[in-house]
Design an enzyme around this catalytic site. Structure first.
Site, mmCIF file in Angstrom:
data_model
loop_
_atom_site.group_PDB
_atom_site.id
_atom_site.type_symbol
_atom_site.label_atom_id
_atom_site.label_comp_id
_atom_site.label_asym_id
_atom_site.label_seq_id
_atom_site.Cartn_x
_atom_site.Cartn_y
_atom_site.Cartn_z
ATOM 1 N N PRO A 215 0.791 -1.220 0.000
ATOM 2 C CA PRO A 215 0.000 0.000 0.000
ATOM 3 C C PRO A 215 0.831 1.281 0.000
ATOM 4 C CG PRO A 215 -0.188 -1.126 2.115
ATOM 5 C CD PRO A 215 0.531 -2.042 1.192
ATOM 6 N N ASN A 216 0.339 2.222 -0.776
ATOM 7 C CA ASN A 216 0.861 3.581 -0.907
ATOM 8 C C ASN A 216 2.184 3.671 -1.656
ATOM 9 O OD1 ASN A 216 -1.345 4.775 0.561
ATOM 10 N ND2 ASN A 216 -0.425 3.911 2.397
ATOM 11 N N ARG B 154 4.857 10.954 -2.714
ATOM 12 C CA ARG B 154 4.543 10.801 -1.288
ATOM 13 C C ARG B 154 5.766 11.061 -0.430
ATOM 14 N NH1 ARG B 154 4.171 5.010 1.625
ATOM 15 N NH2 ARG B 154 3.554 5.736 3.677
ATOM 16 N N TYR C 283 10.826 9.008 1.390
ATOM 17 C CA TYR C 283 10.837 7.963 0.357
ATOM 18 C C TYR C 283 11.551 8.351 -0.934
ATOM 19 C CZ TYR C 283 7.376 5.949 3.461
ATOM 20 O OH TYR C 283 6.742 5.438 4.558
ATOM 21 N N ASN D 226 8.050 -5.504 -0.420
ATOM 22 C CA ASN D 226 7.884 -4.353 0.456
ATOM 23 C C ASN D 226 6.395 -4.300 0.748
ATOM 24 O OD1 ASN D 226 7.530 -1.891 1.709
ATOM 25 N ND2 ASN D 226 9.015 -0.822 0.422
ATOM 26 N N ALA E 173 2.743 -0.815 5.036
ATOM 27 C CA ALA E 173 2.149 -0.864 6.374
ATOM 28 C C ALA E 173 1.641 -2.257 6.751
ATOM 29 C CB ALA E 173 1.017 0.153 6.481
ATOM 30 N N HIS F 271 3.412 -4.546 9.393
ATOM 31 C CA HIS F 271 3.201 -4.426 10.833
ATOM 32 C C HIS F 271 1.846 -4.950 11.283
ATOM 33 C CE1 HIS F 271 6.570 -1.843 10.012
ATOM 34 N NE2 HIS F 271 5.801 -1.101 9.241
ATOM 35 N N ASP G 190 1.551 -15.686 6.799
ATOM 36 C CA ASP G 190 1.185 -17.071 6.505
ATOM 37 C C ASP G 190 1.373 -17.415 5.029
ATOM 38 O OD1 ASP G 190 0.560 -17.329 9.178
ATOM 39 O OD2 ASP G 190 -1.616 -17.311 8.872
ATOM 40 N N GLU H 8 12.487 -9.271 2.470
ATOM 41 C CA GLU H 8 11.699 -8.126 2.909
ATOM 42 C C GLU H 8 12.532 -6.854 2.743
ATOM 43 O OE1 GLU H 8 9.678 -6.461 7.069
ATOM 44 O OE2 GLU H 8 10.519 -8.482 7.003
ATOM 45 N N HIS I 150 12.436 -2.434 2.947
ATOM 46 C CA HIS I 150 11.792 -1.173 3.312
ATOM 47 C C HIS I 150 12.697 -0.035 2.877
ATOM 48 C CE1 HIS I 150 8.674 -3.190 5.515
ATOM 49 N NE2 HIS I 150 9.623 -3.965 6.028
ATOM 50 N N ILE I 151 12.126 0.966 2.252
ATOM 51 C CA ILE I 151 12.882 2.105 1.744
ATOM 52 C C ILE I 151 13.462 2.913 2.898
ATOM 53 C CG2 ILE I 151 12.692 4.261 0.432
ATOM 54 C CD1 ILE I 151 10.421 2.762 -1.180
ATOM 55 N N ARG J 76 11.863 5.132 12.884
ATOM 56 C CA ARG J 76 10.566 5.796 12.716
ATOM 57 C C ARG J 76 9.674 5.522 13.927
ATOM 58 N NH1 ARG J 76 8.203 5.012 6.974
ATOM 59 N NH2 ARG J 76 7.003 6.797 7.724
ATOM 60 N N ARG K 286 6.193 0.882 13.883
ATOM 61 C CA ARG K 286 6.853 0.340 12.684
ATOM 62 C C ARG K 286 8.040 -0.558 13.032
ATOM 63 N NH1 ARG K 286 4.694 3.185 8.311
ATOM 64 N NH2 ARG K 286 4.002 5.276 8.854
#
Length: 140
Positions: free
Chosen positions: A9-10, A17, A22, A71, A74, A77, A84, A95, A97-98, A104, A108
């Site tokens: 998402p996002n 954004r 980011y 990635n 949100a 978390h 699963d 995994e 994350h930028i 943060r 998070r």
């Protein structure tokens, strides 16, 4: 070698954004650079703001691809379902994350998916995707 990049998402708003967090580059633009950089691999890209669509994509590629770079945004978390889904497949997942999630907000700092992933890359901007792809390309 087939590698699927999945953004949650996002992340469709990268470049627009919160550029201070980011960056100012769209993922589509970065993805073209990534494909050139890893020309020997077949990279594909999927993005969704919908948890179920992300799970469906993990299921779709999770037995035939050589790696997944995820990635989950949100959902990292909050999503036991994505945790699963990763646990149910054979394809290794990295995994990414930028931003540095540990620098943060406290909420998070906890990832529900890391325990099912081959590794975690956080805080290196878009370069984290290249690090993940490099790991997957060189792991065999």
């Amino acid at each position: 070698m087939k590698i699927q990049i999945i953004n949650g998402p996002n992340l469709n708003l990268l470049g627009k954004r919160e550029p201070e967090t980011y960056g100012s580059e769209s993922f589509e633009n970065y993805f073209e650079k990534l494909k050139s950089r890893f020309a020997s691999a077949s990279l594909s890209y999927f993005q969704s703001n919908v948890e179920g669509e992300i799970i469906n994509q993990i299921h779709k590629v999770g037995f035939d691809f050589d790696g997944i770079v995820l990635n989950a945004g949100a959902y990292t978390h909050t999503s036991i379902a994505i945790h699963d889904a990763i646990g149910a497949i054979k394809t290794p997942v990295v995994e990414v994350h930028i931003s540095n999630i540990y620098a943060r907000e406290e909420f998070r700092h906890k990832s529900l998916i890391t325990s099912k992933c081959a590794g975690l890359i956080t805080g290196f901007g878009l370069e984290g995707y290249a690090m993940a792809v490099s790991y997957l390309v060189n792991r065999k």
